[in-house]
Design a protein around this motif. Sequence first.
Motif, PDB file in Angstrom:
ATOM      1  N   ARG A   1       0.857  -1.187   0.000  1.00  0.00           N
ATOM      2  CA  ARG A   1       0.000   0.000   0.000  1.00  0.00           C
ATOM      3  C   ARG A   1       0.897   1.243   0.000  1.00  0.00           C
ATOM      4  N   VAL A   2       0.346   2.346  -0.504  1.00  0.00           N
ATOM      5  CA  VAL A   2       1.083   3.615  -0.519  1.00  0.00           C
ATOM      6  C   VAL A   2       0.980   4.244   0.862  1.00  0.00           C
ATOM      7  N   ALA A   3       2.122   4.397   1.539  1.00  0.00           N
ATOM      8  CA  ALA A   3       2.135   4.962   2.883  1.00  0.00           C
ATOM      9  C   ALA A   3       2.313   6.466   2.866  1.00  0.00           C
ATOM     10  N   ASN A   4       3.312   6.949   2.126  1.00  0.00           N
ATOM     11  CA  ASN A   4       3.577   8.394   2.084  1.00  0.00           C
ATOM     12  C   ASN A   4       4.218   8.734   0.745  1.00  0.00           C
ATOM     13  N   ALA A   5       3.389   9.085  -0.229  1.00  0.00           N
ATOM     14  CA  ALA A   5       3.887   9.395  -1.573  1.00  0.00           C
ATOM     15  C   ALA A   5       4.772  10.634  -1.583  1.00  0.00           C
ATOM     16  N   ARG A   6       4.625  11.510  -0.599  1.00  0.00           N
ATOM     17  CA  ARG A   6       5.388  12.752  -0.545  1.00  0.00           C
ATOM     18  C   ARG A   6       6.897  12.507  -0.515  1.00  0.00           C
ATOM     19  N   LEU A   7       7.314  11.388   0.031  1.00  0.00           N
ATOM     20  CA  LEU A   7       8.734  11.098   0.196  1.00  0.00           C
ATOM     21  C   LEU A   7       9.413  10.657  -1.092  1.00  0.00           C
ATOM     22  N   ASP A   8       8.654  10.383  -2.122  1.00  0.00           N
ATOM     23  CA  ASP A   8       9.254   9.809  -3.330  1.00  0.00           C
ATOM     24  C   ASP A   8       9.919  10.863  -4.204  1.00  0.00           C
ATOM     25  N   THR A   9      10.965  10.443  -4.900  1.00  0.00           N
ATOM     26  CA  THR A   9      11.686  11.318  -5.825  1.00  0.00           C
ATOM     27  C   THR A   9      11.359  11.013  -7.278  1.00  0.00           C
ATOM     28  N   PHE A  10      10.533   9.994  -7.503  1.00  0.00           N
ATOM     29  CA  PHE A  10      10.084   9.612  -8.845  1.00  0.00           C
ATOM     30  C   PHE A  10      11.252   9.246  -9.761  1.00  0.00           C
ATOM     31  N   SER A  11      11.986   8.231  -9.355  1.00  0.00           N
ATOM     32  CA  SER A  11      13.052   7.715 -10.214  1.00  0.00           C
ATOM     33  C   SER A  11      12.491   6.878 -11.361  1.00  0.00           C
ATOM     34  N   ARG A  12      11.227   6.475 -11.261  1.00  0.00           N
ATOM     35  CA  ARG A  12      10.546   5.642 -12.275  1.00  0.00           C
ATOM     36  C   ARG A  12      11.198   4.269 -12.421  1.00  0.00           C
ATOM     37  N   GLU A  13      11.798   3.826 -11.337  1.00  0.00           N
ATOM     38  CA  GLU A  13      12.401   2.492 -11.322  1.00  0.00           C
ATOM     39  C   GLU A  13      11.368   1.402 -11.591  1.00  0.00           C
ATOM     40  N   VAL A  14      10.117   1.661 -11.196  1.00  0.00           N
ATOM     41  CA  VAL A  14       9.077   0.650 -11.339  1.00  0.00           C
ATOM     42  C   VAL A  14       8.849   0.267 -12.799  1.00  0.00           C
ATOM     43  N   PHE A  15       9.133   1.179 -13.738  1.00  0.00           N
ATOM     44  CA  PHE A  15       8.890   0.888 -15.154  1.00  0.00           C
ATOM     45  C   PHE A  15       9.928  -0.080 -15.739  1.00  0.00           C
ATOM     46  N   ARG A  16      10.934  -0.421 -14.984  1.00  0.00           N
ATOM     47  CA  ARG A  16      11.917  -1.397 -15.460  1.00  0.00           C
ATOM     48  C   ARG A  16      11.425  -2.825 -15.262  1.00  0.00           C
ATOM     49  N   HIS A  17      10.347  -2.986 -14.506  1.00  0.00           N
ATOM     50  CA  HIS A  17       9.838  -4.331 -14.204  1.00  0.00           C
ATOM     51  C   HIS A  17       8.548  -4.568 -14.983  1.00  0.00           C
ATOM     52  N   GLU A  18       8.576  -5.544 -15.873  1.00  0.00           N
ATOM     53  CA  GLU A  18       7.420  -5.835 -16.727  1.00  0.00           C
ATOM     54  C   GLU A  18       6.190  -6.207 -15.917  1.00  0.00           C
ATOM     55  N   SER A  19       6.393  -6.881 -14.781  1.00  0.00           N
ATOM     56  CA  SER A  19       5.250  -7.347 -13.995  1.00  0.00           C
ATOM     57  C   SER A  19       4.615  -6.237 -13.164  1.00  0.00           C
ATOM     58  N   LEU A  20       5.295  -5.065 -13.074  1.00  0.00           N
ATOM     59  CA  LEU A  20       4.798  -4.001 -12.203  1.00  0.00           C
ATOM     60  C   LEU A  20       4.399  -2.724 -12.948  1.00  0.00           C
TER      61      LEU A  20
END
Length: 335
Positions: A274-293
Amino acid sequence: MAAQRRTAEMRDRVVLGEFGVRNVHTTDFPGNYSGYDDAWDQRRFEEAFRVDVIRQEGDALEFDMVGIDAAIANAFRRILLAEVPTMAVEKVFVYNNTSIVQDEILAHRLGLIPIRADPRLFEYRNQGDEEGTEIDTLQFQLKIKCSRNSQAAKESSDPDELYFNHKVYSKHMTWVPLGNQTDLFPDADFRPVHDDILIALLRPGQEIDVLMHCVKGIGKDHAKFSPVATASYRLLPDITLLQPIEDEEAEMLQKCFSPGVIEIQNIKGKKVARVANARLDTFSREVFRHESLKNLVRLARVRNHYIYVLVSEAIKILMGKCQRFLNELDSVPME
C-alpha cells in the motif's frame, strides 16, 4: 464516465509514463473545457488556496502552497533568490595581511560569509557614500596572528598542536559598533551565521588585520546578498496502485521507491503493498523497469500543490509588487 475521468486527470495531474510525461501544460483556461467554469474568481481562489506548514527546523521552513498556478509559485522562488534583503560584507579595509591569501581573494571570501542580522533594522546605503553610519552599516573586525606553541612535542607534525590560531574561522569576526549602535541595539548579537567557515590558513608570524563594512542589499545586485544557496519547488507526488500487489511483487514494488513510500501489510497471511507516504518519493521511475509491475502503478503529480522552502518576507515583497502594479493601472487614463 471514462471521458470525464480522462478530462479530470488532464486538468489536475501531471502523469509520468515510461517514456515521457503527459499533461505538462496548464489547460484550465476559460472556454477550453465544456461544462467547466474556469474564469478567474477571487472568492473561489480564496476558498481553494491554503498554506500548510510541514516542517520548521532552524533556518529551514518547509510548507505546501495549494491552489496556485506555476507562475505564482515561480514568482515566490524568484523573489526568494533575488529580492529578499540581507546584510553582507561590502567593503574590506585591509590594514595588514601577510597570509598567502591575496587581499582581493580574502575580501571576496569575507563577502560570501552570511551575517546574522535583521536587515529590517537598517536602511540601504546611498550610492556613492564612502563612510557608513549607524543606520546603514554594520562593522566587523578580523584581527588574528599565528604563533608557535612552545609546549608542543618535538616529534609532532600536527599543525593543531604546533601552532596557535593557524586556522582563521568566521567565529574570529567581531562586531565593532558604529556611532550609537550600542544604544540602538542593546541586545544585538550580530555575528556570522556559522562559526566554522574557514577563511584562511596561517603560519607563525603571519597575521590578518581587516575591518569590514556590511550593508543591506538584494541578490539581484550580487549573489552574496541572496538569503539562500538554492531555492526550488516540486509538485506533490501522487502514486496510485491500480490493482492489489501481493507477496514477492509487493516486496519488489517497495524497493522501487524511496524509503517510506510503500509499506507492506500482512492481510490474511498475504503480504499486500500500500502507498504509505507518496510525498517522500523522488520519482526515479524504477518501477517501469519491471514488466510485472509497470502496468500496475500510476505515477503522477498534483498540478496545483507545490512543496518548497520560503520565508515570509518574500510574500510581503510580492504583495508590494502587486500593489504597485495596481496603482499603475489606476493611473492609466481610460479612453
